[in-house]
Design a protein around this motif. Structure first.
Motif, PDB file in Angstrom:
ATOM      1  N   GLN A 325     -24.600  85.624  91.160  1.00 16.62           N
ATOM      2  CA  GLN A 325     -25.653  85.961  92.117  1.00 16.62           C
ATOM      3  C   GLN A 325     -25.084  86.551  93.404  1.00 16.62           C
ATOM      4  O   GLN A 325     -25.816  86.776  94.379  1.00 16.62           O
ATOM      5  CB  GLN A 325     -26.485  84.715  92.447  1.00 16.62           C
ATOM      6  N   GLY A 326     -23.760  86.771  93.427  1.00 13.24           N
ATOM      7  CA  GLY A 326     -23.150  87.426  94.580  1.00 13.24           C
ATOM      8  C   GLY A 326     -22.810  86.517  95.733  1.00 13.24           C
ATOM      9  O   GLY A 326     -22.643  86.984  96.871  1.00 13.24           O
ATOM     10  N   HIS A 327     -22.677  85.218  95.486  1.00 17.01           N
ATOM     11  CA  HIS A 327     -22.365  84.258  96.556  1.00 17.01           C
ATOM     12  C   HIS A 327     -20.947  83.721  96.377  1.00 17.01           C
ATOM     13  O   HIS A 327     -20.711  82.510  96.333  1.00 17.01           O
ATOM     14  CB  HIS A 327     -23.374  83.104  96.552  1.00 17.01           C
ATOM     15  N   VAL A 328     -20.003  84.628  96.284  1.00 14.35           N
ATOM     16  CA  VAL A 328     -18.612  84.246  96.039  1.00 14.35           C
ATOM     17  C   VAL A 328     -18.061  83.386  97.171  1.00 14.35           C
ATOM     18  O   VAL A 328     -17.200  82.527  96.959  1.00 14.35           O
ATOM     19  CB  VAL A 328     -17.735  85.517  95.868  1.00 14.35           C
ATOM     20  N   ASP A 329     -18.575  83.568  98.386  1.00 15.13           N
ATOM     21  CA  ASP A 329     -18.074  82.827  99.539  1.00 15.13           C
ATOM     22  C   ASP A 329     -18.346  81.330  99.444  1.00 15.13           C
ATOM     23  O   ASP A 329     -17.702  80.531 100.124  1.00 15.13           O
ATOM     24  CB  ASP A 329     -18.713  83.368 100.827  1.00 15.13           C
ATOM     25  N   ARG A 330     -19.278  80.908  98.592  1.00 21.22           N
ATOM     26  CA  ARG A 330     -19.608  79.484  98.483  1.00 21.22           C
ATOM     27  C   ARG A 330     -18.909  78.806  97.314  1.00 21.22           C
ATOM     28  O   ARG A 330     -19.088  77.620  97.069  1.00 21.22           O
ATOM     29  CB  ARG A 330     -21.126  79.307  98.326  1.00 21.22           C
ATOM     30  N   MET A 331     -18.107  79.560  96.568  1.00 13.23           N
ATOM     31  CA  MET A 331     -17.435  79.010  95.389  1.00 13.23           C
ATOM     32  C   MET A 331     -16.150  78.285  95.764  1.00 13.23           C
ATOM     33  O   MET A 331     -15.542  78.570  96.803  1.00 13.23           O
ATOM     34  CB  MET A 331     -17.088  80.148  94.411  1.00 13.23           C
ATOM     35  N   PRO A 332     -15.714  77.341  94.920  1.00  6.43           N
ATOM     36  CA  PRO A 332     -14.396  76.713  95.127  1.00  6.43           C
ATOM     37  C   PRO A 332     -13.288  77.754  95.015  1.00  6.43           C
ATOM     38  O   PRO A 332     -13.400  78.725  94.263  1.00  6.43           O
ATOM     39  CB  PRO A 332     -14.311  75.695  93.983  1.00  6.43           C
ATOM     40  N   LEU A 333     -12.202  77.553  95.771  1.00  9.36           N
ATOM     41  CA  LEU A 333     -11.102  78.511  95.754  1.00  9.36           C
ATOM     42  C   LEU A 333     -10.359  78.482  94.424  1.00  9.36           C
ATOM     43  O   LEU A 333      -9.907  79.509  93.932  1.00  9.36           O
ATOM     44  CB  LEU A 333     -10.141  78.202  96.911  1.00  9.36           C
ATOM     45  N   ASN A 334     -10.207  77.277  93.847  1.00  5.04           N
ATOM     46  CA  ASN A 334      -9.508  77.140  92.568  1.00  5.04           C
ATOM     47  C   ASN A 334      -9.976  75.866  91.880  1.00  5.04           C
ATOM     48  O   ASN A 334     -10.922  75.223  92.336  1.00  5.04           O
ATOM     49  CB  ASN A 334      -7.980  77.132  92.784  1.00  5.04           C
ATOM     50  N   HIS A 335      -9.317  75.501  90.798  1.00  2.00           N
ATOM     51  CA  HIS A 335      -9.758  74.363  89.987  1.00  2.00           C
ATOM     52  C   HIS A 335      -9.063  73.054  90.369  1.00  2.00           C
ATOM     53  O   HIS A 335      -9.323  72.018  89.743  1.00  2.00           O
ATOM     54  CB  HIS A 335      -9.501  74.644  88.501  1.00  2.00           C
ATOM     55  N   THR A 336      -8.187  73.072  91.368  1.00  2.00           N
ATOM     56  CA  THR A 336      -7.409  71.870  91.684  1.00  2.00           C
ATOM     57  C   THR A 336      -7.595  71.365  93.112  1.00  2.00           C
ATOM     58  O   THR A 336      -7.522  70.161  93.360  1.00  2.00           O
ATOM     59  CB  THR A 336      -5.909  72.128  91.449  1.00  2.00           C
ATOM     60  N   ASP A 337      -7.848  72.258  94.068  1.00  2.00           N
ATOM     61  CA  ASP A 337      -8.003  71.840  95.464  1.00  2.00           C
ATOM     62  C   ASP A 337      -9.320  71.098  95.661  1.00  2.00           C
ATOM     63  O   ASP A 337     -10.241  71.191  94.835  1.00  2.00           O
ATOM     64  CB  ASP A 337      -7.970  73.067  96.390  1.00  2.00           C
TER      65      ASP A 337
END
Length: 546
Positions: A325-337
């Protein structure tokens, strides 16, 4: 106290085993398996769910009409497998839902265990991110409106009635012998689509009801993302006898061009899922369970170690939805942090009744002034072999925590399951896992569900008359339990002659019996695990909240 006469039971072979004692006697008496009659049942348990008034009358009328859609076929009827699936397209046309569904931003989740929890976590995450959410789950526990959540809250009665009549009247006008009214769950799914489109939700989360390929929710042709929670043996009479067959049915929700995620699966199930994904040319990503440090010292809103697996899948689904949906800024940076704060807030505030839920009995505990809770219900709707093991581990852990604050405790099982399920596949998993975790049940209580599977509303929970009671299934469950205990005690030096199981003729009587024992023995903590059926969980919650 002298024993009353024997209870009349349909099967003559059972009469020899059923001795009636005082209905509210302590379970520390002689080792006799008994059916406890409903004659002493409190009149308070027959109260209606809704107060009077025109609105309540209309609501009851609606519930009655919904009940009329419940098919009388048993689930194992092969006619239920994809039965008249093509009619769903016609229903969508009648309700003018084709375009609204095509525009809907859907997250679709199937699975055997944890699909409801996964949907709940995902919805809570996206709501915490600021989106308007719609969540469709099943079954409901106390009120049918639980199936339709808007922004994390059950739909209001006013809105439910409005959208129900809109769908009902249109379908009644256009259906006939060739195009009959949709069956119960199909109508519920259609109603969910109507509600979510009319309420203009940003995201619609759909939990598959049963299977996947022929489920009513699978009319969605282009979801944003699909997920498969943990798979196991359930509904085998419909979905197949092997994990491969079951997984194949669940993979029916996969769509070409739509990313798919799965929780870790047994190899046989994973092979079937990957085969279907390959056929569609899509990637199937396996998601690891969430790590506790990713929550920054917060706890998941749903209890149990297994919920970290469901939370991991939810994070993947929510992240992919945000990305698409174009909201990349709200996603986690990676799978471990550690996760973003909105994700943590959503995961820690998620709530779902009847799954690893602890409910102290306010009626009894209010009478025990200054003391710890003496009657606590541990509710979990586990109804498959694998979920029984998870339930037992959770109960063992949760009761050990409570036992640290009380000197003496009694662990009691309150159980029922649907007759299509094999208790020999359920109870041994529960008992063995509990034993491995240091928990032994002092007593098992077997009861019929208070509600009826083919009725909704307050009248559905009214007790049946004595002539209608059929306890043959509960007696079968009791026999399985007693055999398990007998086999476990072979070769041991146990000399315990205490009672190990009871059959009650109604759930209210079982609750009343537990309350009386807890009041008479306030120094003991009564820890009651309620499991085997989500319908039973709902019935218990309904009684405890009265």
């Amino acid at each position: 106290m002298p024993h009353p006469p024997l209870v009349a039971v349909a099967a003559a072979t059972l009469r020899r085993r059923l001795l009636l004692s005082s209905p509210l006697a302590s379970f520390s008496s002689s080792r006799t398996r008994r059916i406890l009659p409903r004659a002493m049942e409190s009149s308070t348990t027959a109260a209606a769910e809704h107060a009077g008034g025109a609105a309540a009358g209309e609501y009851e009328e609606v519930l009655g009409r919904l009940s009329s859609l419940i098919t009388q076929k048993v689930r194992a009827d092969t006619g239920n497998r994809g039965n008249q699936w093509d009619l769903m397209a016609r229903y969508l046309q009648i309700l003018e839902l084709e375009e609204p569904i095509a525009r809907m931003k859907v997250i679709h989740v199937a699975g055997t265990k944890g699909k409801g929890s996964t949907c709940t976590f995902t919805e809570s995450i996206l709501r915490s991110c600021g989106f308007r959410t719609g969540l469709f789950t099943s079954p409901h526990l106390m009120d049918v409106r639980e199936r339709f959540r808007l922004d994390g809250v059950d739909i209001s009665e006013e809105k439910f009635l409005k959208y129900f009549w809109c769908c009902w009247n249109k379908l009644k006008e256009k259906t006939d012998d060739d195009i009959p009214m949709p069956a119960y769950f199909r109508f519920m799914a259609l109603l969910a689509f109507k509600i979510f489109s009319a309420e203009q939700v940003d995201v619609a989360l759909l939990e598959v009801g049963l299977g996947g390929k022929f489920d009513a929710t699978n009319v969605v042709k282009s979801p944003v993302v699909c997920g498969i929670s943990s798979l196991g043996y359930d509904h085998m009479e419909i979905l197949g006898n092997t994990l491969g067959e079951i997984a194949g049915e669940k993979a029916g929700i996969f769509k070409k061009g739509v990313p798919a995620y799965t929780a870790p699966q047994p190899e046989e199930a994973m092979v079937a899922l990957k085969r279907r994904a390959s056929e569609l040319g899509i990637s199937l990503q396996v998601v690891d369970p969430l790590k506790p440090h990713q929550l920054k010292d917060q706890h998941l809103g749903l209890q149990g170690e297994h919920q970290y697996e469901n939370a991991g899948l939810a994070v993947a689904l929510a992240s992919t939805w945000l990305e698409k949906q174009g909201h990349v800024d709200r996603m986690p940076l990676n799978h471990t942090d550690p996760l973003p704060d909105q994700f943590i807030r959503g995961l820690s505030s998620a709530s779902l009744q009847g799954r690893a839920q602890i409910v102290p009995d306010s009626q009894v505990n209010s009478e025990e002034k200054g003391q710890d809770s003496s009657l606590v219900f541990y509710l979990d709707g586990a109804h498959s072999p694998e979920s029984m093991e998870i339930c037992a581990r959770w109960f063992s852990h949760a009761t050990k925590e409570q036992s640290q604050t009380c000197s003496k405790s009694r662990k009691i099982l309150l159980f029922n399951c649907m007759s299509v399920r094999d208790p020999m596949r359920l109870l041994p998993h529960l008992v063995d896992t509990a034993t491995q975790n240091g928990v032994h049940f002092d007593l098992a209580l077997f009861v019929p569900n208070q509600s009826q599977h083919n009725k909704l509303g307050s009248k559905a929970s009214a007790p049946a008359g004595p002539e209608q009671i059929d306890l043959s299934w509960q007696l079968s469950l009791q026999a399985v339990w007693e055999k398990l205990l007998h086999d476990d005690n072979k070769g041991s030096n146990s000399t315990d002659s205490g009672e190990t199981s009871l059959v009650f003729e109604s759930l209210p009587l079982a609750i009343e019996w537990l309350r009386k024992n807890a009041v008479e023995d306030p120094s003991t903590s009564y820890q009651v695990l309620v499991t085997g059926s989500l319908h039973l969980i709902g019935d218990v919650l309904r009684l405890l909240k009265k």
